[in-house]
Design a protein around this motif. Sequence first.
Motif, PDB file in Angstrom:
ATOM      1  N   TRP A   1       0.838  -1.200   0.000  1.00 37.89           N
ATOM      2  CA  TRP A   1       0.000   0.000   0.000  1.00 37.89           C
ATOM      3  C   TRP A   1       0.873   1.249   0.000  1.00 37.89           C
ATOM      4  O   TRP A   1       1.801   1.361   0.796  1.00 37.89           O
TER       5      TRP A   1
ATOM      6  N   SER B   1      -8.062   6.187  -3.514  1.00 38.70           N
ATOM      7  CA  SER B   1      -7.388   5.925  -2.238  1.00 38.70           C
ATOM      8  C   SER B   1      -8.433   5.734  -1.140  1.00 38.70           C
ATOM      9  O   SER B   1      -9.559   6.215  -1.225  1.00 38.70           O
TER      10      SER B   1
ATOM     11  N   LEU C   1      -6.763  -4.352   4.161  1.00 43.10           N
ATOM     12  CA  LEU C   1      -5.322  -4.292   3.877  1.00 43.10           C
ATOM     13  C   LEU C   1      -4.795  -5.626   3.374  1.00 43.10           C
ATOM     14  O   LEU C   1      -3.977  -5.671   2.465  1.00 43.10           O
TER      15      LEU C   1
ATOM     16  N   VAL D   1       3.929  -0.534   3.709  1.00 46.10           N
ATOM     17  CA  VAL D   1       3.404   0.793   3.379  1.00 46.10           C
ATOM     18  C   VAL D   1       4.553   1.645   2.858  1.00 46.10           C
ATOM     19  O   VAL D   1       5.632   1.681   3.442  1.00 46.10           O
TER      20      VAL D   1
ATOM     21  N   CYS E   1       1.238  -1.253  -6.585  1.00 49.66           N
ATOM     22  CA  CYS E   1       0.595  -1.316  -5.268  1.00 49.66           C
ATOM     23  C   CYS E   1      -0.792  -1.946  -5.333  1.00 49.66           C
ATOM     24  O   CYS E   1      -1.483  -1.863  -6.346  1.00 49.66           O
ATOM     25  N   ASP E   2      -1.188  -2.538  -4.206  1.00 52.04           N
ATOM     26  CA  ASP E   2      -2.538  -3.073  -4.067  1.00 52.04           C
ATOM     27  C   ASP E   2      -3.553  -1.960  -3.863  1.00 52.04           C
ATOM     28  O   ASP E   2      -4.745  -2.160  -4.065  1.00 52.04           O
ATOM     29  N   GLY E   3      -3.085  -0.797  -3.456  1.00 53.80           N
ATOM     30  CA  GLY E   3      -3.953   0.352  -3.254  1.00 53.80           C
ATOM     31  C   GLY E   3      -3.198   1.481  -2.592  1.00 53.80           C
ATOM     32  O   GLY E   3      -2.002   1.380  -2.321  1.00 53.80           O
ATOM     33  N   CYS E   4      -3.934   2.565  -2.360  1.00 48.87           N
ATOM     34  CA  CYS E   4      -3.361   3.742  -1.698  1.00 48.87           C
ATOM     35  C   CYS E   4      -4.176   4.075  -0.461  1.00 48.87           C
ATOM     36  O   CYS E   4      -5.397   3.958  -0.448  1.00 48.87           O
ATOM     37  N   ILE E   5      -3.465   4.485   0.557  1.00 46.05           N
ATOM     38  CA  ILE E   5      -4.064   4.942   1.805  1.00 46.05           C
ATOM     39  C   ILE E   5      -3.826   6.438   1.888  1.00 46.05           C
ATOM     40  O   ILE E   5      -2.711   6.916   1.663  1.00 46.05           O
TER      41      ILE E   5
END
Length: 188
Positions: free
Chosen positions: A101, A109, A120, A131, A148-152
């Motif tokens: 992430w 996000s 997560l 992260v 990435c698997d995603g954004c926070i």
Amino acid sequence: MRKLSMDELNRKTVEEFRQSDKTPVTAVLDNIRSMHNVGSVFRTADAFLVESVCLCGYTPRPPHRDIHKTALGATETVHWVYYPSTVEAVHALKKDGYAIWAIEQAEGSIALNKLNWATLAGNNNMQKVAVIFGNEVSGVDADVLELCDGCIEIPQSGMKHSLNISVAAGIVLWELAKLVKNDAMTVQ
């Protein structure tokens, strides 16, 4: 009210720290310029028993007195590794079973306060999370974001909508440590 003495804080020795169960989180520093920011991330990683720190690209590496100035010895307790590029670090972490992430303001996000460990961990029910904290000016590199698997995103209400990386790392690592304590046992 009185402050606790150093003896009352029950501080771990270096060996006790190394033997402790760690929070299954790795902080990845993507081309960070400031040695003080690097040292601060080490100190925060120590505080929350983070598994490790990955230093990538031109991010400064210990030993250096300017890193030590803010790390206050955390470079001796927190496991760290260097990668010539953040892309290499991400590939290695994925191979090792990490969900990845980025801490970045991006389309899609997820707000930090809306996260849970199951989100997560993703569909693969991974038990470890990395992260990525980006450069002080340009953020997480676009080539890295694609992996990435995603954004926070840290929710912010003020005018600037940016935080120093050391502050962002403190907020995110604290929240992830809380999630592990509150939610990790419910992940099956």
